[in-house]
Design an enzyme around this catalytic site. Structure first.
Site, PDB file in Angstrom:
ATOM      1  N   ASP A  11       0.780  -1.243   0.000  1.00 39.58           N
ATOM      2  CA  ASP A  11       0.000   0.000   0.000  1.00 39.58           C
ATOM      3  C   ASP A  11       0.813   1.296   0.000  1.00 39.58           C
ATOM      4  O   ASP A  11       0.506   2.229   0.753  1.00 39.58           O
ATOM      5  CB  ASP A  11      -0.952   0.013   1.202  1.00 39.58           C
ATOM      6  CG  ASP A  11      -1.922  -1.159   1.210  1.00 39.58           C
ATOM      7  OD1 ASP A  11      -1.854  -2.006   0.295  1.00 39.58           O
ATOM      8  OD2 ASP A  11      -2.747  -1.236   2.130  1.00 39.58           O
ATOM      9  N   LYS A  97      -7.021  -4.919  -2.826  1.00 42.68           N
ATOM     10  CA  LYS A  97      -7.727  -5.389  -1.634  1.00 42.68           C
ATOM     11  C   LYS A  97      -8.702  -4.327  -1.159  1.00 42.68           C
ATOM     12  O   LYS A  97      -8.603  -3.168  -1.560  1.00 42.68           O
ATOM     13  CB  LYS A  97      -6.742  -5.765  -0.534  1.00 42.68           C
ATOM     14  CG  LYS A  97      -5.833  -4.659  -0.068  1.00 42.68           C
ATOM     15  CD  LYS A  97      -4.746  -5.215   0.855  1.00 42.68           C
ATOM     16  CE  LYS A  97      -3.895  -4.135   1.473  1.00 42.68           C
ATOM     17  NZ  LYS A  97      -4.611  -3.195   2.326  1.00 42.68           N
ATOM     18  N   CYS A 136      -1.761  -2.272   7.757  1.00 44.94           N
ATOM     19  CA  CYS A 136      -1.774  -3.252   6.667  1.00 44.94           C
ATOM     20  C   CYS A 136      -0.492  -4.075   6.570  1.00 44.94           C
ATOM     21  O   CYS A 136      -0.543  -5.249   6.198  1.00 44.94           O
ATOM     22  CB  CYS A 136      -2.092  -2.566   5.351  1.00 44.94           C
ATOM     23  SG  CYS A 136      -3.792  -1.931   5.312  1.00 44.94           S
TER      24      CYS A 136
END
Length: 192
Positions: A11, A97, A136
């Site tokens: 990310d 995701k 994350c």
């Protein structure tokens, strides 16, 4: 890094960097470190995987929907793009995701088929960095350990939302079997 390793970048998106909708302090500072790791992975023939939040506009995690976070990384918007200085090669595998409106997903392994992809390539050791260390990255590392991979967290290639939660996340990841990579030698400094 060897061919049975894989680099997982979690990310590193505009919304998680300074100026974004949900910025991690110093989040853009990990990009040069990750670029050195990308170069090492390419030289070794190791796969590179990059996950990204790819949310619908009304995602359950958003405060407007009763969730915890401000709206961020809405699919197809500039905030959801990878940081422009991140040098992802064309062959990098991109994992989306958080794509379902009514289900949150922090881990790059959660419902993405990543475990099967890595097993198909006989990968057994993962090197993981990205944003945020205590959200994350933490979830991805814990799932990777549960799936039986040898997991190395690249500390210099990750940033937490806060120092306290970052330290707690490092301790938790260590408890489940992850190794915290702090050595400058392993940070690709020779490529700097």
């Amino acid at each position: 890094m060897v061919p049975l390793d894989a680099l997982i970048i979690v990310d590193v998106q505009n919304d998680f960097c300074p100026g974004g909708a949900l910025p991690v302090q110093g989040g853009d500072g990990i990009v040069p470190v990750l670029n050195r790791w990308i170069a090492r992975a390419q030289a070794a023939g190791a796969p590179i995987v990059a996950s990204r939040d790819w949310h619908p506009e009304d995602h359950i995690s958003f405060t407007s929907q009763g969730g915890r976070w401000p709206a961020h990384c809405i699919a197809g918007t500039p905030g959801a793009e990878f940081h422009p200085d991140l040098k992802l090669p064309d062959e990098a595998q991109i994992i989306n995701k958080g794509t379902a409106r009514d289900r949150d997903s922090y881990s790059a392994f959660d419902g993405t088929g990543l475990t099967n992809d890595l097993r198909r390539h006989e990968i057994d050791r993962l090197w993981i960095g990205g944003l945020a260390l205590d959200v994350c990255v933490r979830a991805t590392v814990i799932d990777a350990c549960r799936e039986g991979f040898e997991v190395h967290v690249i500390e210099a290639a990750s940033r937490p939302l806060s120092p306290e939660s970052g330290q707690k996340a490092l301790e938790e990841m260590t408890r489940v079997g992850a190794l915290i990579e702090r050595s400058r030698e392993h940070l690709g400094a020779e490529h700097a």
